[in-house]
Design a protein around this motif. Structure first.
Motif, PDB file in Angstrom:
ATOM      1  N   LEU A  57       0.829  -1.204   0.000  1.00 60.77           N
ATOM      2  CA  LEU A  57       0.000   0.000   0.000  1.00 60.77           C
ATOM      3  C   LEU A  57       0.861   1.251   0.000  1.00 60.77           C
ATOM      4  CD1 LEU A  57      -2.710   1.367   0.068  1.00 60.77           C
ATOM      5  CD2 LEU A  57      -2.825   0.968   2.540  1.00 60.77           C
ATOM      6  N   VAL A  58       1.934   1.248   0.783  1.00 61.00           N
ATOM      7  CA  VAL A  58       2.846   2.391   0.776  1.00 61.00           C
ATOM      8  C   VAL A  58       3.417   2.607  -0.625  1.00 61.00           C
ATOM      9  CG1 VAL A  58       5.063   3.254   1.599  1.00 61.00           C
ATOM     10  CG2 VAL A  58       3.468   2.236   3.215  1.00 61.00           C
ATOM     11  N   ARG A  59       3.863   1.533  -1.241  1.00 58.48           N
ATOM     12  CA  ARG A  59       4.453   1.661  -2.581  1.00 58.48           C
ATOM     13  C   ARG A  59       3.438   2.188  -3.590  1.00 58.48           C
ATOM     14  NH1 ARG A  59       7.483  -2.819  -0.540  1.00 58.48           N
ATOM     15  NH2 ARG A  59       5.821  -4.313  -1.036  1.00 58.48           N
ATOM     16  N   TYR A  60       2.201   1.738  -3.488  1.00 58.65           N
ATOM     17  CA  TYR A  60       1.151   2.217  -4.395  1.00 58.65           C
ATOM     18  C   TYR A  60       0.898   3.709  -4.181  1.00 58.65           C
ATOM     19  CZ  TYR A  60      -3.618   3.187  -5.952  1.00 58.65           C
ATOM     20  OH  TYR A  60      -4.722   3.755  -6.520  1.00 58.65           O
ATOM     21  N   LEU A  61       0.784   4.126  -2.938  1.00 57.75           N
ATOM     22  CA  LEU A  61       0.503   5.531  -2.642  1.00 57.75           C
ATOM     23  C   LEU A  61       1.635   6.443  -3.105  1.00 57.75           C
ATOM     24  CD1 LEU A  61      -1.007   5.075   0.931  1.00 57.75           C
ATOM     25  CD2 LEU A  61      -2.261   5.807  -1.104  1.00 57.75           C
ATOM     26  N   VAL A  62       2.866   5.985  -2.944  1.00 56.02           N
ATOM     27  CA  VAL A  62       4.017   6.775  -3.402  1.00 56.02           C
ATOM     28  C   VAL A  62       4.058   6.807  -4.925  1.00 56.02           C
ATOM     29  CG1 VAL A  62       6.536   6.886  -3.454  1.00 56.02           C
ATOM     30  CG2 VAL A  62       5.355   6.383  -1.303  1.00 56.02           C
ATOM     31  N   LYS A  63       3.846   5.660  -5.550  1.00 53.71           N
ATOM     32  CA  LYS A  63       3.897   5.578  -7.016  1.00 53.71           C
ATOM     33  C   LYS A  63       2.867   6.472  -7.670  1.00 53.71           C
ATOM     34  CE  LYS A  63       1.939   2.177  -9.210  1.00 53.71           C
ATOM     35  NZ  LYS A  63       1.588   0.838  -9.762  1.00 53.71           N
ATOM     36  N   THR A  64       1.696   6.576  -7.073  1.00 51.27           N
ATOM     37  CA  THR A  64       0.611   7.371  -7.655  1.00 51.27           C
ATOM     38  C   THR A  64       0.624   8.814  -7.158  1.00 51.27           C
ATOM     39  OG1 THR A  64      -0.886   6.575  -5.901  1.00 51.27           O
ATOM     40  CG2 THR A  64      -0.873   5.370  -8.000  1.00 51.27           C
ATOM     41  N   GLY A  65       1.663   9.191  -6.419  1.00 52.97           N
ATOM     42  CA  GLY A  65       1.800  10.572  -5.969  1.00 52.97           C
ATOM     43  C   GLY A  65       0.848  10.977  -4.859  1.00 52.97           C
ATOM     44  N   GLN A  66       0.283  10.014  -4.156  1.00 51.42           N
ATOM     45  CA  GLN A  66      -0.678  10.331  -3.096  1.00 51.42           C
ATOM     46  C   GLN A  66      -0.029  10.500  -1.730  1.00 51.42           C
ATOM     47  OE1 GLN A  66      -4.505   8.019  -3.311  1.00 51.42           O
ATOM     48  NE2 GLN A  66      -3.459   6.935  -4.973  1.00 51.42           N
ATOM     49  N   ALA A  67       1.168   9.955  -1.550  1.00 48.74           N
ATOM     50  CA  ALA A  67       1.814   9.981  -0.234  1.00 48.74           C
ATOM     51  C   ALA A  67       3.199  10.597  -0.331  1.00 48.74           C
ATOM     52  CB  ALA A  67       1.903   8.577   0.344  1.00 48.74           C
ATOM     53  N   GLU A  68       3.567  11.293   0.734  1.00 50.33           N
ATOM     54  CA  GLU A  68       4.907  11.869   0.838  1.00 50.33           C
ATOM     55  C   GLU A  68       5.536  11.441   2.158  1.00 50.33           C
ATOM     56  OE1 GLU A  68       4.883  16.062   0.385  1.00 50.33           O
ATOM     57  OE2 GLU A  68       4.218  16.017  -1.715  1.00 50.33           O
TER      58      GLU A  68
END
Length: 270
Positions: A57-68
């Protein structure tokens, strides 16, 4: 599931335990020194935080620009990411696998301002409720790990708070993937899941095996902190071809739906 009667009472796991005695080493002291060494401000984490043991989930959020990545998180072994969803800021830490690591991180998060913790971990199917992938809202977890025994006297199961369970269970009908409420078996040793151990788990109607819930629920009860654990049943312990498949984006969208339900349910109790 009763333990072996010949287990030595002299085992270090069951001796020298004073459950009411406070620990000399505390998460606050660790975080204080980490902030000093890293020259970080003492800023709180988001109210709602997530443990993502697989890290998908972390990797998905980072990949899609949703998480920093948070630049102020002082944890020595982890990175905290933040993301916005439905007007709520979440904190999330990936790859905190296993009971001891999960509770270490949970202690640090609550000491840093977290008010509610959600854990979603990949799990192996014990009792079949559906074809994987699907979720289990863990209402009780077999304490077949070591960490919980440092927090509370030996008992078979660690339990989810009943009010929190009832609220979340009622809202899970809105999730796209099935969510079943039931028991899991928490183990420290996934490669010691023997036929005998699996059959004993089945005999107690345990739905899945995972590595964190019993310790997190014991910590939650002792520290009086709200924690909910979900088992994301994704595999049959490698006994089937094309096992360990979570679905699209490694199940991240499904996991986010579960997180929304848990967060909304907790907020409704405030």
């Amino acid at each position: 599931m009763t333990g072996n009667s010949d287990v030595s009472a002299d085992s270090p796991l069951h001796t020298a335990k004073q459950y009411d005695e406070p620990s000399v080493f505390t998460p606050k002291s660790l975080l204080r020194e980490a902030r000093r060494q890293k020259e970080l401000p003492d800023e709180p984490v988001p109210d709602i935080c997530i443990l993502d043991p697989d890290g998908d989930l972390v990797r998905y959020l980072v990949k899609t620009g949703q998480a920093e990545r948070s630049s102020n998180w002082p944890g020595y072994h982890t990175e905290l990411y933040e993301f916005e969803r439905n007007n709520t800021t979440f904190g999330i830490i990936g790859c905190a696998v296993g009971a001891s690591f999960a509770v270490l991180v949970a202690e640090q998060l609550f000491a840093s301002g977290c008010e509610f913790l959600i854990s979603i971990t990949s799990s192996g199917q014990i009792q079949q409720r559906d074809d994987p992938p699907y979720f289990v809202l863990i209402e009780r977890a077999l304490r077949d790990e070591g960490t919980s025994h440092h927090y509370r006297k030996p008992e078979e199961y660690a339990m989810l708070d009943t009010d929190l369970r009832d609220r979340i269970e009622a809202e899970c009908v809105s999730v796209s993937r099935p969510v079943y409420t039931g028991a899991t078996w928490t183990t420290d040793a996934p490669f010691r899941e023997t036929e005998q151990a699996i059959e004993r788990a089945r005999s107690e109607n345990i739905l899945a095996v995972e590595m964190e819930a019993a310790a997190l629920y014991t910590f939650a009860a002792v520290r009086d902190r709200p924690v909910v654990c979900f088992a994301h049943v994704t595999n049959q312990m490698g006994q089937a071809e094309e096992d360990f498949e979570k679905g699209e984006e490694n199940g991240s969208q499904d996991a986010l739906e579960v997180i929304d339900v848990a967060a909304d349910s907790w907020r409704s109790m405030a």
